[in-house]
Design a protein around this motif. Structure first.
Motif, PDB file in Angstrom:
ATOM      1  N   SER A   1       0.829  -1.185   0.000  1.00 25.10           N
ATOM      2  CA  SER A   1       0.000   0.000   0.000  1.00 25.10           C
ATOM      3  C   SER A   1       0.866   1.237   0.000  1.00 25.10           C
ATOM      4  CB  SER A   1      -0.899  -0.001   1.240  1.00 25.10           C
ATOM      5  OG  SER A   1      -1.684  -1.162   1.288  1.00 25.10           O
ATOM      6  N   PRO A   2       0.306   2.377  -0.418  1.00 24.47           N
ATOM      7  CA  PRO A   2       1.068   3.614  -0.385  1.00 24.47           C
ATOM      8  C   PRO A   2       1.479   3.951   1.040  1.00 24.47           C
ATOM      9  CG  PRO A   2      -0.966   3.856  -1.653  1.00 24.47           C
ATOM     10  CD  PRO A   2      -1.039   2.539  -0.968  1.00 24.47           C
ATOM     11  N   ASP A   3       2.507   4.785   1.182  1.00 28.36           N
ATOM     12  CA  ASP A   3       2.973   5.184   2.495  1.00 28.36           C
ATOM     13  C   ASP A   3       1.852   5.846   3.274  1.00 28.36           C
ATOM     14  OD1 ASP A   3       5.458   4.223   1.995  1.00 28.36           O
ATOM     15  OD2 ASP A   3       6.302   6.145   1.366  1.00 28.36           O
ATOM     16  N   ALA A   4       1.823   5.613   4.585  1.00 29.50           N
ATOM     17  CA  ALA A   4       0.817   6.201   5.447  1.00 29.50           C
ATOM     18  C   ALA A   4       1.485   6.622   6.745  1.00 29.50           C
ATOM     19  CB  ALA A   4      -0.308   5.203   5.710  1.00 29.50           C
ATOM     20  N   ASP A   5       0.919   7.638   7.389  1.00 27.28           N
ATOM     21  CA  ASP A   5       1.475   8.143   8.633  1.00 27.28           C
ATOM     22  C   ASP A   5       0.987   7.317   9.808  1.00 27.28           C
ATOM     23  OD1 ASP A   5       2.827  10.193   7.358  1.00 27.28           O
ATOM     24  OD2 ASP A   5       1.092  11.541   7.444  1.00 27.28           O
ATOM     25  N   LEU A   6       1.843   7.225  10.820  1.00 23.74           N
ATOM     26  CA  LEU A   6       1.497   6.538  12.054  1.00 23.74           C
ATOM     27  C   LEU A   6       0.925   7.543  13.042  1.00 23.74           C
ATOM     28  CD1 LEU A   6       1.855   3.736  13.599  1.00 23.74           C
ATOM     29  CD2 LEU A   6       3.844   4.837  14.645  1.00 23.74           C
ATOM     30  N   HIS A   7      -0.143   7.159  13.712  1.00 26.38           N
ATOM     31  CA  HIS A   7      -0.753   8.013  14.734  1.00 26.38           C
ATOM     32  C   HIS A   7      -0.834   7.239  16.038  1.00 26.38           C
ATOM     33  CE1 HIS A   7      -3.409  10.680  16.884  1.00 26.38           C
ATOM     34  NE2 HIS A   7      -4.332   9.732  16.987  1.00 26.38           N
TER      35      HIS A   7
ATOM     36  N   GLU B   1      -2.109   3.688  15.193  1.00 28.02           N
ATOM     37  CA  GLU B   1      -3.011   3.571  14.056  1.00 28.02           C
ATOM     38  C   GLU B   1      -2.302   3.955  12.770  1.00 28.02           C
ATOM     39  OE1 GLU B   1      -6.109   6.285  15.030  1.00 28.02           O
ATOM     40  OE2 GLU B   1      -7.089   4.921  16.457  1.00 28.02           O
ATOM     41  N   MET B   2      -2.720   3.333  11.678  1.00 21.24           N
ATOM     42  CA  MET B   2      -2.210   3.670  10.361  1.00 21.24           C
ATOM     43  C   MET B   2      -3.378   3.649   9.381  1.00 21.24           C
ATOM     44  SD  MET B   2       0.900   1.942   8.153  1.00 21.24           S
ATOM     45  CE  MET B   2       2.172   2.641   9.206  1.00 21.24           C
TER      46      MET B   2
ATOM     47  N   ARG C   1      -1.139  -6.991   1.965  1.00 20.81           N
ATOM     48  CA  ARG C   1      -0.477  -5.853   1.324  1.00 20.81           C
ATOM     49  C   ARG C   1       0.676  -5.308   2.163  1.00 20.81           C
ATOM     50  NH1 ARG C   1      -5.325  -1.932  -0.432  1.00 20.81           N
ATOM     51  NH2 ARG C   1      -3.586  -0.857  -1.455  1.00 20.81           N
ATOM     52  N   GLY C   2       1.066  -6.040   3.183  1.00 20.42           N
ATOM     53  CA  GLY C   2       2.206  -5.629   4.004  1.00 20.42           C
ATOM     54  C   GLY C   2       1.900  -4.537   4.998  1.00 20.42           C
ATOM     55  N   VAL C   3       0.626  -4.216   5.200  1.00 20.96           N
ATOM     56  CA  VAL C   3       0.270  -3.122   6.105  1.00 20.96           C
ATOM     57  C   VAL C   3       0.617  -3.463   7.544  1.00 20.96           C
ATOM     58  CG1 VAL C   3      -1.644  -1.750   7.027  1.00 20.96           C
ATOM     59  CG2 VAL C   3      -1.520  -2.240   4.582  1.00 20.96           C
ATOM     60  N   GLY C   4       0.332  -4.703   7.966  1.00 18.85           N
ATOM     61  CA  GLY C   4       0.624  -5.089   9.335  1.00 18.85           C
ATOM     62  C   GLY C   4       2.096  -4.967   9.676  1.00 18.85           C
TER      63      GLY C   4
ATOM     64  N   LEU D   1       7.757   0.649  16.177  1.00 16.06           N
ATOM     65  CA  LEU D   1       9.071   0.452  16.799  1.00 16.06           C
ATOM     66  C   LEU D   1       9.964   1.672  16.601  1.00 16.06           C
ATOM     67  CD1 LEU D   1       9.681  -3.256  15.785  1.00 16.06           C
ATOM     68  CD2 LEU D   1       9.492  -2.416  18.117  1.00 16.06           C
ATOM     69  N   LEU D   2       9.987   2.189  15.382  1.00  8.68           N
ATOM     70  CA  LEU D   2      10.806   3.372  15.105  1.00  8.68           C
ATOM     71  C   LEU D   2      10.334   4.570  15.920  1.00  8.68           C
ATOM     72  CD1 LEU D   2      11.218   3.083  11.228  1.00  8.68           C
ATOM     73  CD2 LEU D   2      13.004   2.786  12.950  1.00  8.68           C
ATOM     74  N   GLU D   3       9.032   4.729  16.035  1.00 11.97           N
ATOM     75  CA  GLU D   3       8.465   5.831  16.799  1.00 11.97           C
ATOM     76  C   GLU D   3       8.878   5.757  18.270  1.00 11.97           C
ATOM     77  OE1 GLU D   3       6.157   9.028  18.241  1.00 11.97           O
ATOM     78  OE2 GLU D   3       6.905   8.531  16.232  1.00 11.97           O
ATOM     79  N   MET D   4       8.763   4.595  18.867  1.00 15.04           N
ATOM     80  CA  MET D   4       9.090   4.455  20.284  1.00 15.04           C
ATOM     81  C   MET D   4      10.577   4.651  20.550  1.00 15.04           C
ATOM     82  SD  MET D   4       6.283   4.223  21.750  1.00 15.04           S
ATOM     83  CE  MET D   4       7.032   4.043  23.366  1.00 15.04           C
ATOM     84  N   ARG D   5      11.411   4.138  19.649  1.00 15.44           N
ATOM     85  CA  ARG D   5      12.851   4.264  19.853  1.00 15.44           C
ATOM     86  C   ARG D   5      13.341   5.686  19.621  1.00 15.44           C
ATOM     87  NH1 ARG D   5      13.678  -1.507  16.882  1.00 15.44           N
ATOM     88  NH2 ARG D   5      13.579  -2.796  18.758  1.00 15.44           N
ATOM     89  N   ALA D   6      12.561   6.466  18.857  1.00 10.31           N
ATOM     90  CA  ALA D   6      12.958   7.845  18.572  1.00 10.31           C
ATOM     91  C   ALA D   6      12.581   8.799  19.696  1.00 10.31           C
ATOM     92  CB  ALA D   6      12.311   8.308  17.265  1.00 10.31           C
ATOM     93  N   ARG D   7      11.711   8.380  20.582  1.00  9.33           N
ATOM     94  CA  ARG D   7      11.271   9.270  21.650  1.00  9.33           C
ATOM     95  C   ARG D   7      12.342   9.392  22.729  1.00  9.33           C
ATOM     96  NH1 ARG D   7       4.937   7.333  22.456  1.00  9.33           N
ATOM     97  NH2 ARG D   7       4.249   7.972  20.365  1.00  9.33           N
TER      98      ARG D   7
END
Length: 218
Positions: free
Chosen positions: A4-10, A19-20, A52-55, A63-69
């Motif tokens: 699927s096209p890129d989507a933002d994480l919330h 959520e995505m 579609r690889g969304v999961g 994971l990236l979000e949590m490690r970046a905080r």
């Protein structure tokens, strides 16, 4: 399989879930905060987005979000929580020296419906249902090849590999196959639950005729 096209994480901090949104549908993974990390409790990928690889992208983004905080510890522990163990399995939380031994691994696999065992590839114990592999145990005398191999869902694959609990199984580059080199990396009851899940996933791929012959649910 198309992605699927890129989507933002919330991060919905009120409902405790990442959520995505993709093309009008929303995939999410619920979590429970805990000291030193999160426990992923439940994941939902809408049917329109399956395959579609969304999961996988949702897990990697979380994971990236949590490690970046700034408050995220370097060794942030993220691992799936199975909603329930299979019948007859008691949750013990045991690890390390009390983890499932190869003899217990073999006994449990052979106790699953229509399971068979063959010794292949230099001593690897290969467990099958309807001639299809659902789990393997490497040769005990070879530390480089020892360990347990089984199939997981896309979500579990991403969590277990990204958190360092398991690695992609050698020679099985597709289909969610994992290698658990350290039997103590998971409590024995959770390992049983993953083996049951692997057996069910592989069994569902058998033809209806084979499933009937083996006495598996239609």
């Amino acid at each position: 399989m198309s992605e699927s096209p890129d989507a933002d994480l919330h991060d919905d901090v009120v409902r405790h879930r990442f959520e995505m949104a993709v093309e009008g549908d929303t995939a999410f993974i619920e979590y429970r905060p805990m000291p030193g990390g999160l426990v992923f409790r439940h994941t939902l990928v809408p049917k329109a987005l399956e395959g579609r690889g969304v999961g996988g992208r949702l897990i990697r983004a979380a994971l990236l979000e949590m490690r970046a905080r700034p408050e995220g510890p370097p060794g942030l522990s993220l691992r799936p929580r199975l909603r329930r163990a299979p019948p007859g399995v008691r949750r013990s939380g045991r690890r390390g020296l009390n983890a499932m031994r190869p003899e217990a691994f073999e006994a449990f696999c052979l106790g699953l419906p229509a399971a068979t065992l063959s010794i292949q590839w230099g001593g690897t114990h290969v467990f099958k249902v309807g001639e299809k592999v659902f789990a393997m145990a490497g040769p005990r005398e070879d530390p480089a090849e020892a360990g347990y191999v089984f199939k997981t869902s896309e979500i579990s694959f991403e969590i277990l590999t990204q958190s360092g609990v398991a690695v992609r199984a050698p020679y099985l580059p597709r289909g969610g196959w994992l290698r658990l080199a350290d039997p103590g990396a998971l409590p024995d009851d959770e390992l049983r639950a993953y083996l049951t899940q692997s057996h069910q996933m592989v069994g569902r791929g058998l033809s209806k005729a084979v499933r009937r012959r083996l006495g598996l649910p239609a």
